[in-house]
Design a protein around this motif. Sequence first.
Motif, short mmCIF file in Angstrom:
data_model
loop_
_atom_site.label_atom_id
_atom_site.label_comp_id
_atom_site.label_asym_id
_atom_site.label_seq_id
_atom_site.Cartn_x
_atom_site.Cartn_y
_atom_site.Cartn_z
N ARG A 147 0.84 -1.20 0.00
CA ARG A 147 0.00 0.00 0.00
C ARG A 147 0.88 1.25 0.00
O ARG A 147 1.74 1.39 0.87
CB ARG A 147 -0.89 0.03 1.24
CG ARG A 147 -1.84 -1.16 1.39
CD ARG A 147 -2.44 -1.19 2.79
NE ARG A 147 -1.39 -1.32 3.81
CZ ARG A 147 -1.34 -0.60 4.94
NH1 ARG A 147 -2.25 0.33 5.18
NH2 ARG A 147 -0.37 -0.80 5.82
N PRO A 148 0.68 2.16 -0.94
CA PRO A 148 1.47 3.40 -0.92
C PRO A 148 1.25 4.16 0.39
O PRO A 148 0.11 4.34 0.83
CB PRO A 148 0.92 4.19 -2.12
CG PRO A 148 0.38 3.14 -3.03
CD PRO A 148 -0.20 2.08 -2.13
N GLN A 149 2.33 4.56 1.01
CA GLN A 149 2.27 5.28 2.28
C GLN A 149 3.08 6.56 2.19
O GLN A 149 4.14 6.60 1.57
CB GLN A 149 2.85 4.42 3.41
CG GLN A 149 2.17 3.10 3.65
CD GLN A 149 2.87 2.34 4.76
OE1 GLN A 149 2.80 2.70 5.95
NE2 GLN A 149 3.57 1.27 4.41
N ARG A 150 2.59 7.59 2.88
CA ARG A 150 3.33 8.84 3.00
C ARG A 150 3.80 9.02 4.44
O ARG A 150 3.11 8.61 5.38
CB ARG A 150 2.46 10.02 2.58
CG ARG A 150 2.09 9.99 1.11
CD ARG A 150 1.27 11.20 0.69
NE ARG A 150 0.98 11.14 -0.74
CZ ARG A 150 1.80 11.62 -1.68
NH1 ARG A 150 2.93 12.22 -1.32
NH2 ARG A 150 1.49 11.53 -2.95
N HIS A 172 5.96 2.25 -1.49
CA HIS A 172 5.42 0.90 -1.34
C HIS A 172 6.48 -0.11 -1.81
O HIS A 172 7.49 0.27 -2.42
CB HIS A 172 4.11 0.71 -2.11
CG HIS A 172 4.27 0.64 -3.60
ND1 HIS A 172 4.35 1.76 -4.40
CD2 HIS A 172 4.37 -0.43 -4.44
CE1 HIS A 172 4.48 1.40 -5.66
NE2 HIS A 172 4.49 0.07 -5.72
N THR A 173 6.22 -1.38 -1.53
CA THR A 173 7.13 -2.42 -1.98
C THR A 173 6.33 -3.63 -2.45
O THR A 173 5.12 -3.73 -2.19
CB THR A 173 8.11 -2.83 -0.87
OG1 THR A 173 9.12 -3.69 -1.41
CG2 THR A 173 7.40 -3.57 0.26
N GLY A 174 7.00 -4.50 -3.17
CA GLY A 174 6.37 -5.70 -3.71
C GLY A 174 7.43 -6.62 -4.28
O GLY A 174 8.62 -6.47 -3.97
N VAL A 226 11.29 -1.84 -3.88
CA VAL A 226 10.76 -0.58 -3.34
C VAL A 226 10.54 0.43 -4.47
O VAL A 226 11.39 0.59 -5.35
CB VAL A 226 11.72 0.00 -2.29
CG1 VAL A 226 11.22 1.35 -1.79
CG2 VAL A 226 11.89 -0.97 -1.13
N VAL A 227 9.41 1.12 -4.39
CA VAL A 227 9.06 2.17 -5.36
C VAL A 227 8.60 3.40 -4.60
O VAL A 227 7.85 3.30 -3.62
CB VAL A 227 7.94 1.70 -6.32
CG1 VAL A 227 7.53 2.83 -7.26
CG2 VAL A 227 8.40 0.48 -7.12
N VAL A 228 9.04 4.58 -5.05
CA VAL A 228 8.54 5.83 -4.51
C VAL A 228 7.93 6.64 -5.65
O VAL A 228 8.46 6.66 -6.77
CB VAL A 228 9.65 6.65 -3.81
CG1 VAL A 228 10.75 7.08 -4.78
CG2 VAL A 228 9.06 7.89 -3.13
#
Length: 274
Positions: A46-49, A58-60, A64-66
Motif C-alpha cells: 500500500r502506498p504510504q506517506r 510501497h514495496t512488492g 521498493v518504489v517511490v
Amino acid sequence: MTTEVTTADVRDFTEDWREWHRAQEARLADPHGFLAITGLHWLDDRPQRFPDAPGAWHTGPDGVVVTLDDGEELLVDGVPVRGTHAFGVLPERGGVDAVWGDAVIEVAKRGGNDIVRPRHPEAPLRTAFTGTPAYAPDPRWAVTGRYVPFDVPRPTTVGAAVEGLEHVYDAPGRIEFALDGRELALTAFPGRGPGALMVLFTDATSGVTTYAANRSLSVGPPAADGTVVLDFNRAANLPCAYTDLATCPLPPAENRLPVAIEAGQKIPRERGGS
C-alpha cells in the motif's frame, strides 16, 4: 616468560583506545548517522506517506518504489529523480541512501522487510548528543584467543531490537579464550573486511553498567595458527542502545558470558547512563 608492560606501552594503548572511541562517537553523531534517524517506516504493497520523507512509498516482488509529487526530487547515486522511481529488490542488510535537501532517506532491507528510515541532521537526539560513557581502557581486557572455524558456516538465527524481527547470519566459527581462569567461547559472525570477524555478546554487566541487549566487538583476521585478540576495551554499543528506531541483532544464546566484562562502552546517557 612474561612481557613487561611499560608506562609507555600503557600510554600508547590508552591513546590508541581514545582514537578508536573518538571515531566511534564521530560516526554515531554524523549529520546522517544513527542519531539523526527520525522514523522507522515498514513498507508493504500500500502506498504510504511519511512526515519526514517525500513521496508515497510501497514495496512488492519488484522491490521498493517511490512516487514523488510535483516539485519533489531525490538524488540517487548523485542523479536527480522525479516522478516514480524504482529502487529494485534490495539485498538483506543492504540499502540505498537517497538525498533530500539536507536529509538522507535510507531505503533498506532488514529481517526480510523493506524499510524507509529518514535521517535529518536537526534530529533532537543528534543535536543533544554529548558522548558515550565508557570504562577507562585497561590492557588486562585485551585477551588472546583462538579462532576455531566450523567445517561449513552455520546459519544462525538471532533476535532483534524490534520485537518479532529476526536476523540470520552465517557463522564461520567460534573464538575460544580464557578470562579470570574461566574457559569461554563466542560464536563469531563475518566482520568488515576480508577475514575480519564480529561478535555480539552480553555479560554480567549488561543491564547494570552496560546496555542490556547487546554489545559488539570487532576482531581482526585470525593469524595462521588461529590466534586472535579480543580487546574488550573496544566493546561498542549498537545503534539500538541509543534509539528505538534501530533493528540491531541480539547475541546468540551461547554468547551470554557469565563473567563481568568491565570494559568498553557503557549505557548511553540517552538511556539513563552516567
